[in-house]
Design an enzyme around this catalytic site. Structure first.
Site, PDB file in Angstrom:
ATOM      1  N   ARG A 106       0.854  -1.196   0.000  1.00  0.00           N
ATOM      2  CA  ARG A 106       0.000   0.000   0.000  1.00  0.00           C
ATOM      3  C   ARG A 106       0.882   1.234   0.000  1.00  0.00           C
ATOM      4  O   ARG A 106       1.872   1.291   0.742  1.00  0.00           O
ATOM      5  CB  ARG A 106      -0.868   0.068   1.262  1.00  0.00           C
ATOM      6  CG  ARG A 106      -1.970  -0.920   1.376  1.00  0.00           C
ATOM      7  CD  ARG A 106      -2.991  -0.848   0.307  1.00  0.00           C
ATOM      8  NE  ARG A 106      -3.863   0.335   0.347  1.00  0.00           N
ATOM      9  CZ  ARG A 106      -4.676   0.672  -0.634  1.00  0.00           C
ATOM     10  NH1 ARG A 106      -4.712  -0.035  -1.742  1.00  0.00           N
ATOM     11  NH2 ARG A 106      -5.445   1.737  -0.538  1.00  0.00           N
ATOM     12  N   HIS A 118      13.494  -3.439  -0.676  1.00  0.00           N
ATOM     13  CA  HIS A 118      13.084  -3.349  -2.078  1.00  0.00           C
ATOM     14  C   HIS A 118      14.008  -4.241  -2.917  1.00  0.00           C
ATOM     15  O   HIS A 118      15.221  -4.229  -2.707  1.00  0.00           O
ATOM     16  CB  HIS A 118      13.175  -1.889  -2.554  1.00  0.00           C
ATOM     17  CG  HIS A 118      12.756  -1.727  -3.976  1.00  0.00           C
ATOM     18  ND1 HIS A 118      11.436  -1.684  -4.360  1.00  0.00           N
ATOM     19  CD2 HIS A 118      13.484  -1.639  -5.119  1.00  0.00           C
ATOM     20  CE1 HIS A 118      11.370  -1.572  -5.671  1.00  0.00           C
ATOM     21  NE2 HIS A 118      12.595  -1.543  -6.156  1.00  0.00           N
TER      22      HIS A 118
HETATM   23  C1  GRF Z   1      10.199  -8.929  -1.695  1.00  0.00           C
HETATM   24  O1  GRF Z   1      10.891  -9.146  -2.886  1.00  0.00           O
HETATM   25  C2  GRF Z   1      10.447  -7.538  -1.182  1.00  0.00           C
HETATM   26  O2  GRF Z   1      11.714  -7.042  -1.483  1.00  0.00           O
HETATM   27  C3  GRF Z   1       9.406  -6.738  -1.937  1.00  0.00           C
HETATM   28  O3  GRF Z   1       8.289  -7.573  -2.004  1.00  0.00           O
HETATM   29  C4  GRF Z   1       8.683  -8.946  -1.897  1.00  0.00           C
HETATM   30  C5  GRF Z   1       7.950  -9.508  -0.725  1.00  0.00           C
HETATM   31  O4  GRF Z   1       8.109 -10.881  -0.582  1.00  0.00           O
HETATM   32  N1  GRF Z   1       9.179  -5.471  -1.292  1.00  0.00           N
HETATM   33  P1  GRF Z   1       7.686 -11.568   0.795  1.00  0.00           P
HETATM   34  O5  GRF Z   1       6.219 -11.223   1.042  1.00  0.00           O
HETATM   35  O6  GRF Z   1       8.574 -11.035   1.869  1.00  0.00           O
HETATM   36  O7  GRF Z   1       7.868 -13.040   0.580  1.00  0.00           O
END
Ligand code: GRF
Length: 212
Positions: free
Chosen positions: A91, A109
């Protein structure tokens, strides 16, 4: 023990890496609450399994972003959260919420910021023919995927990579990087100076990981 709140929207594998890290007796932080804006997020089950209070705050049940965020903020405050960790939280947050958690909210990220902010990251990395990618942990600021960089991990992009192979290689590093960055903060080993992160001389981790 620094009290962490974790915001998620889905699978929660980064949440799992934080849960695993905090279960080590010498880890200087604990997760006190997990909040998902999606009631069906797999991450909520991971939190429950670890006996961490887990809340589904369905953003669709609120009339606007502010009222949704107020509900989230109330839970975080009640739990005494000191550092908010976004882990796959999908969000966009209002300036008001970001301000309340200024220098107390971090995000992971899956690219080497400031390159490839936003969504569909691995697809765009492959499309661009980039030879190196990775992940970044950074403080949250108003603009999405900006903010002082705490740590980064770099991985090679291989010629035959697909979304799946690249995302798996980056995720493996995400699971290492996020706990390392949380530890730095919990041990007071970093400061923000002019919107850049400065490491203490005795910090055990200098913010960069290289894989492959
Ligand atoms: C990860 O790649 C994170 O860097 C990005 O969204 C993904 C989330 O994966 N912001 P998870 O829900 O932690 O498995």
């Amino acid at each position: 023990m620094l009290k962490l709140g974790v915001l998620i929207s889905g699978r929660g594998s980064n949440l799992q890496s934080l849960i695993d890290a905090t279960q080590h007796p010498n880890f200087p932080a604990e997760i006190v609450t997990v909040i998902s804006n999606r009631p069906d997020a797999q991450g909520l089950e991971r939190a429950e399994k670890a006996n961490i209070p887990a809340h589904a705050i369905d953003h669709k049940a609120f009339e606007d972003r502010e009222t949704f965020e107020d509900a989230v903020h109330k839970i975080l405050e009640a739990a005494g959260v000191e550092l908010l960790c976004n882990a796959g939280f999908m969000r966009i947050l209002t300036d008001g919420f970001v301000k309340k958690w200024h220098d107390k909210q971090i995000n992971i990220h899956p690219s080497l910021l400031p390159a490839f902010g936003g969504i569909h990251v691995h697809e765009r990395v492959l499309e661009a023919g980039a030879r190196v990618s990775g992940c970044t942990v950074h403080y949250v600021r108003n603009d999405v995927d900006t903010g002082p960089i705490i740590g980064q991990a770099a991985v090679p992009v291989l010629p035959d990579d697909t979304f799946d192979s690249l995302s798996a290689r980056v995720l493996e590093q995400e699971y290492k990087l996020y706990p390392l960055c949380v530890r730095l903060i919990a041990e007071n080993k970093i400061r923000i100076v002019n919107e850049r992160v400065v490491y203490a001389d005795d910090a055990e981790f200098n913010g960069s990981l290289f894989a492959g």
